[in-house]
Design an enzyme around this catalytic site. Sequence first.
Site, PDB file in Angstrom:
ATOM      1  N   ASP A 398       6.746 -27.008  59.442  1.00  0.00           N
ATOM      2  CA  ASP A 398       5.512 -27.735  59.175  1.00  0.00           C
ATOM      3  C   ASP A 398       5.884 -29.160  58.782  1.00  0.00           C
ATOM      4  O   ASP A 398       7.037 -29.447  58.476  1.00  0.00           O
ATOM      5  CB  ASP A 398       4.753 -27.028  58.053  1.00  0.00           C
ATOM      6  CG  ASP A 398       3.492 -27.762  57.655  1.00  0.00           C
ATOM      7  OD1 ASP A 398       2.776 -28.227  58.555  1.00  0.00           O
ATOM      8  OD2 ASP A 398       3.228 -27.881  56.445  1.00  0.00           O
ATOM      9  N   LYS A 399       4.912 -30.058  58.795  1.00  0.00           N
ATOM     10  CA  LYS A 399       5.194 -31.440  58.404  1.00  0.00           C
ATOM     11  C   LYS A 399       4.709 -31.749  56.991  1.00  0.00           C
ATOM     12  O   LYS A 399       5.504 -32.036  56.100  1.00  0.00           O
ATOM     13  CB  LYS A 399       4.564 -32.425  59.392  1.00  0.00           C
ATOM     14  CG  LYS A 399       4.917 -33.890  59.090  1.00  0.00           C
ATOM     15  CD  LYS A 399       4.204 -34.835  60.019  1.00  0.00           C
ATOM     16  CE  LYS A 399       2.743 -34.990  59.667  1.00  0.00           C
ATOM     17  NZ  LYS A 399       2.522 -35.663  58.353  1.00  0.00           N
ATOM     18  N   THR A 400       3.407 -31.658  56.776  1.00  0.00           N
ATOM     19  CA  THR A 400       2.833 -32.055  55.500  1.00  0.00           C
ATOM     20  C   THR A 400       3.255 -31.095  54.403  1.00  0.00           C
ATOM     21  O   THR A 400       3.018 -29.893  54.485  1.00  0.00           O
ATOM     22  CB  THR A 400       1.295 -32.096  55.593  1.00  0.00           C
ATOM     23  OG1 THR A 400       0.918 -32.960  56.659  1.00  0.00           O
ATOM     24  CG2 THR A 400       0.690 -32.588  54.293  1.00  0.00           C
ATOM     25  N   PHE A 613     -15.983 -28.545  55.433  1.00  0.00           N
ATOM     26  CA  PHE A 613     -15.001 -28.771  56.500  1.00  0.00           C
ATOM     27  C   PHE A 613     -14.554 -27.435  57.085  1.00  0.00           C
ATOM     28  O   PHE A 613     -14.401 -26.445  56.372  1.00  0.00           O
ATOM     29  CB  PHE A 613     -13.798 -29.521  55.946  1.00  0.00           C
ATOM     30  CG  PHE A 613     -12.689 -29.708  56.954  1.00  0.00           C
ATOM     31  CD1 PHE A 613     -12.694 -30.801  57.805  1.00  0.00           C
ATOM     32  CD2 PHE A 613     -11.648 -28.797  57.049  1.00  0.00           C
ATOM     33  CE1 PHE A 613     -11.686 -30.974  58.739  1.00  0.00           C
ATOM     34  CE2 PHE A 613     -10.639 -28.960  57.978  1.00  0.00           C
ATOM     35  CZ  PHE A 613     -10.659 -30.058  58.823  1.00  0.00           C
ATOM     36  N   ASP A 757      -1.475 -33.062  62.608  1.00  0.00           N
ATOM     37  CA  ASP A 757      -1.764 -34.489  62.733  1.00  0.00           C
ATOM     38  C   ASP A 757      -1.984 -34.879  64.188  1.00  0.00           C
ATOM     39  O   ASP A 757      -1.568 -34.184  65.120  1.00  0.00           O
ATOM     40  CB  ASP A 757      -0.614 -35.319  62.149  1.00  0.00           C
ATOM     41  CG  ASP A 757      -0.567 -35.217  60.635  1.00  0.00           C
ATOM     42  OD1 ASP A 757      -1.583 -34.810  60.047  1.00  0.00           O
ATOM     43  OD2 ASP A 757       0.478 -35.520  60.049  1.00  0.00           O
ATOM     44  N   LYS A 852      -4.599 -29.988  72.680  1.00  0.00           N
ATOM     45  CA  LYS A 852      -5.290 -29.388  73.813  1.00  0.00           C
ATOM     46  C   LYS A 852      -4.296 -28.744  74.773  1.00  0.00           C
ATOM     47  O   LYS A 852      -4.507 -27.625  75.247  1.00  0.00           O
ATOM     48  CB  LYS A 852      -6.115 -30.452  74.542  1.00  0.00           C
ATOM     49  CG  LYS A 852      -6.931 -29.901  75.709  1.00  0.00           C
ATOM     50  CD  LYS A 852      -7.647 -31.007  76.465  1.00  0.00           C
ATOM     51  CE  LYS A 852      -8.724 -31.644  75.623  1.00  0.00           C
ATOM     52  NZ  LYS A 852      -9.524 -32.635  76.405  1.00  0.00           N
ATOM     53  N   LYS A 886       0.503 -21.892  65.581  1.00  0.00           N
ATOM     54  CA  LYS A 886       1.857 -21.932  65.030  1.00  0.00           C
ATOM     55  C   LYS A 886       2.518 -20.564  65.132  1.00  0.00           C
ATOM     56  O   LYS A 886       3.674 -20.442  65.568  1.00  0.00           O
ATOM     57  CB  LYS A 886       1.821 -22.391  63.576  1.00  0.00           C
ATOM     58  CG  LYS A 886       1.442 -23.853  63.370  1.00  0.00           C
ATOM     59  CD  LYS A 886       1.472 -24.215  61.896  1.00  0.00           C
ATOM     60  CE  LYS A 886       1.109 -25.683  61.676  1.00  0.00           C
ATOM     61  NZ  LYS A 886       1.163 -26.057  60.256  1.00  0.00           N
ATOM     62  N   ASN A 909      -1.547 -22.270  55.670  1.00  0.00           N
ATOM     63  CA  ASN A 909      -1.658 -22.390  57.129  1.00  0.00           C
ATOM     64  C   ASN A 909      -0.319 -22.153  57.825  1.00  0.00           C
ATOM     65  O   ASN A 909      -0.270 -22.122  59.055  1.00  0.00           O
ATOM     66  CB  ASN A 909      -2.204 -23.771  57.502  1.00  0.00           C
ATOM     67  CG  ASN A 909      -1.337 -24.889  56.977  1.00  0.00           C
ATOM     68  OD1 ASN A 909      -0.577 -24.695  56.022  1.00  0.00           O
ATOM     69  ND2 ASN A 909      -1.437 -26.051  57.573  1.00  0.00           N
ATOM     70  N   ASP A 910       0.756 -21.998  57.068  1.00  0.00           N
ATOM     71  CA  ASP A 910       2.069 -21.742  57.661  1.00  0.00           C
ATOM     72  C   ASP A 910       2.477 -20.267  57.571  1.00  0.00           C
ATOM     73  O   ASP A 910       3.555 -19.904  58.038  1.00  0.00           O
ATOM     74  CB  ASP A 910       3.145 -22.590  56.949  1.00  0.00           C
ATOM     75  CG  ASP A 910       2.820 -24.067  56.975  1.00  0.00           C
ATOM     76  OD1 ASP A 910       2.398 -24.550  58.043  1.00  0.00           O
ATOM     77  OD2 ASP A 910       2.975 -24.743  55.946  1.00  0.00           O
TER      78      ASP A 910
END
Length: 1293
Positions: A398-400, A613, A757, A852, A886, A909-910
Amino acid sequence: MFGLCSGRKPTGEVNRRVRANIVDTIGTNATYANNRIRTTKYTVLTFLPKNLFEQFHRFANLYFLGIQLLNWVPGITAFAKEVQMLPFLFVLSVTAVKDIFEDYRRYRSDKKVNNSICRRFDAKTNRFVKTKWQDIYVGDFVHLSCDEKVPADILILKTSDESGLCYVETANLDGESNLKQRQVVKGYAKQSSTFSLKNFTAIVECDAPNSQIYRFSGFITESNGEQISINKDNLLLRDCVLKNTDFIDGLVVYAGHETKAMLNNGGPRSKRSKLEQYMNRDVVWCVVILLLMCLIGSIGYAIWLTSYEDWREVVYLNPYQSISPAYNGFLIFWTFIVLYQVIIPLSLYVTIELIKLGQVYHIHQDIHMIDEKSSKKVFCRALNITEDLGQIEYIFSDKTGTLTENHMVFRRCSIGGIDYSHQKPQLTEDNCNFDGNGSEEFLLNPHLKEELTLMAQRMPSEENLESNQKTTYELSEQNKRIQDFFILLSVCNSAVASKFPHKDQMTASGQYLDQISPPKETDKSPSIKRPLSSLISFISSGSPASQRSQKSRSPSPLPLRPIYESESPDEVALVTAAFRYSIKLLKRNSEMVLVSLPSEGTIEFKLLNILPFDSTRKKMSIILKHPKTNEIILFCKGSDSAILESLAKTDDQEMTTIIDTTKRQLDYYSKQGLRTLCMSKRILSEEEYNKWNENHKKAEQSLKNSEEVLIESYNRIECNLTLLGATGIEDSLQERVPEVIANLRLAGIVVWVLTGDKVETAVNIAYSCELFTKNMTVEYLTIESKDKTLHNLRKHLRQLHEQGVTKAIKDVEMSKAMQWFLNIILWGARRPQTCTIDPIVRSKRGLVVDGKTLSFVTDKEFVGYFLELAQFYSSVLCCRATPLQKGEVVKHVKEILKVMTLAIGDGANDVAMIQTADVGIGISGQEGTQAVMASDFSLPRFLYLERLLLVHGNWSYYRLARTVLYFFYKNASCVFVILWFQIYCGWSGAVMIDQLYLMIVNAMFTSFPPMILGIYDRDCPSDLLLKYPHLYARGRKSRVYTDYSFWVNMFDACYQSIVIFFVPLIFFFDTDIGFYEFGTIVFTAVILVNLVHVSIEYKSWSILHVMALLFSIVSYFSFAYVYNYFTLGGMFSSDAYMVIQHVSYDPRTWLAIVIILVLAALPRITVRSLQTTLTPSLITQAVQTNKVKSKEKTEYFMDNIPNKKPTISAVWTKKTKSMIMSEIGSTNKLQQKVVDNTDKTKAKDFTETNETKVTEGSDIKSSEATLNTIQTKVDVKPTDSKSNVKPEPQKQN
């Protein structure tokens, strides 16, 4: 395991009907599970059968159980039945004790949870009483205070907040540490003062128990038939913590194992390592060898019997067995099964478990992997896959929060097409340009600040405010955009402004306090004593308007800046930015939002709707009503793709220009690595809003496809938006992330980054963290529609083939010895081949996949083509990836490419990809504990992944692989010795070695040396493994435990068994040595040869290595002397009396043993010496090079410290030059091709490529600089005027 019963498991109901237990004490609620939980695997009654059932799922245990049963069959017995059972029972007992210990820990944890205290409403006494969690039932009313953990899934009916709001922290459930807002069921908040639990007669109908944390729907049916909808915002989930709320009262709807938290708790997951799979394969080969030896023995026995004229006269055959030689051969086959059982290493599994515990312990105790800031360290949750850390081929990250700090800072914003940047402050004594209290992370933009100051100057008088005159007529269009922009930042979020501590009026025992006294005023907590009016007056005093009348500004001694808490750190950054520009969120509840504006003062907006959201819409909206203008305003923020698609079509040239300019600015923000959001608004008419709101209420009450219906309702109002601007938020990289990723790529590991992102932001971060380098060719895979997916993938593959980037068929890498074995022993057998990708070509290529496209290529129809394409890239960046995608990507790579995968992340989310990968790692960062709870290993920060893989992973794989191979060799050598003896006893199954020795040899005599080998041995120090990442290739390519390493060890065992048996046979041929005396000599040789063999396997020596060997020797001889001294009789052989004492006096015994040790160890020592000299491994080269360098440095210091510095030609000997050149021309081709200029500096001491062209002069020049650097460190002043080489400054990571 100590519980006799547990809570009932979830029922198969369709919908749940709940009535308060005040009314219905034995009704429908009685069929639901209680709140008692049990996560243990066993109970007192089920432990023995269930544990044995699980242990016999292991093939080796099932095999040995069959052996025990065979030994009890008359006519097949090879050993004393009782003696043979001892090692098997010992292994089962050790495993059972370990399982009991683990289950007892779970039992204690369950007991602690079940005995936790909460307050349950008692209708008889009409008050709340202290109750254990396990005594809570569906339909009970529960009272919770601030900071109290939720005991069950509770429907909120009452809160201390007048508007019915409360806040929870869900870190224990979904990993999110930020606060989430929950609220009382609609209509009940207004009844807060009159609401009575005793008179609650409504019926709650909701979903059946399910594991979907974010989905809950239903309705409450009142006694008058009115139905009130309920949703996930009205539900508190078990294990959440109540925050920022004095108290809540709620109704239990799910309890115990039916709560969402427990339904999501899959329990401890069991994984099988790659090495264990290889080991099980070789155990099957051991069974094949066993059957082959038994078949040879049975045939040989039958042939030997037929050699007698009357085979019935053979004295040791029982009369009832003397049917025919064939029948006796059949019986002896099963006897040999029992006799040769040791070839299957029963103790191997127990030893491996103990070794892994030792490896895990040392990983935990590694001081180099303890985070100084948080004091957290590495934690291993899965104890059986430590060696997999050394074989990773693909990393998914993951990044964040994983690569970045997840600490958001407001950096840029665009309003009306005008860009406003915010620089980092320079913390100096002269710099006091901070508008907030405390240390600030950005400086206010002077132009934007000036605009807001002009707006404040136009602020109307108090008379105008009281007459409700409109105040925005004085503002320009840009001023209006600025004000709306910052209002949106303040209100369109879930942020909570904390001002006061929360205290419940009910004690822990359920009694109300008679008198509530306000907190005393102290200097330490000045913010507690000020009412809201004081807060507003302070906020107003801090606005630009109030600063006009002040000649000087000094910091307030009593600052009242709110502490903002939100579900997302992005929202906190945005609200804080608005606060610093004096547009301040002061308070919010379910009915209003209180905001301070520089142009209008304090405004109380009426809150109409919140559109939360979600990942489908990728936006959030809030609908407010302005108290003065009566305008209904929809503020909407979200991703650029979602907002730009929802903008209203316009012919206004100015607005078109603003939109185009904002798009360009968004691209620029993304290229700077900033997280971008778009801001927009829409003015709604009264009629338009009322019509939508009426339909929206129906959508909220829908039970069928409620989520889809709500999203459709949101989209109907979130359209025809007007663009206000955009924001850019910085999330800086964590410490040493670029270096870590660069080293992982140098180790040959393919790195994938999966992020949500947008492409531009992700690509910029990819370059910053060394996922992509400047000398790489980065390609973009973009597919517009699903119909074109196959065409585009084939097109890219065709282009790669045209460019020459194709798979190459190469011979499998093999040692010189194995090549000789194939050529000579197997008459030139063809070397196995494999289809590989050139690592040099792959290291120069990177791939970017947008969201996409990712959704198309992960489809089953196209995923094979996509992964075939992705194999040609060493770095892959997937953008706009959802949590589900993922997990799918990791699953496809793992199953289709058949590679070892590792996934690392920090948030909920990971979890999908962490659980799917072979090794899952959770970062214990700022996004809670869900990723950690789902992982196999947890790390405090990403930088520790480098040491975990390159050092501990390398060590664990190497140690365990050699230990397993040693076990196979050790047991085979003992069995082969017995096989050779059958030649001289007519294949009758007689054994010259005492049976007690054979039963305890693995448990006592040879148990500790392989454990030390598996836990403490190391062939390369940690600093070299980190300095030369390419050394990781040994484990990544599984070079230690290969397809043929098992057979090499089996042949070595066969050779050594021949030496062990036939050397004593030659020494004592035609003598009167006894049966057991000869066996004792042979067995002593077996023990000592095995210990010499493991000594050769040791690559490092410590006191533990020596003590393990001495213990084995002393334990064997001590046991043998004591055992042979006493005639035990019974189930033990009395023929062993004084055997070892007798043979010890014969010098031929020790001479034979010495010769055996030399002959047995000579081939292995010779091969190892030739390998080290002629074809050294990368590890050997690195260690030798390091030793030479250390020696050269020492000699240089000794020669130059007292006197002058010699010239380079005098210091740099021919030997050293050749050593440097051999370093540069090493075997692996990956490192030099991947590194950029920074990487080359790191790798200049030792590289893997043969193709790099470096001149001798440049090497010597670099070496001169290195030696001068060394001299500088010891303050040696050069006296040779001819030496003009300046030392290079030392670089620090």
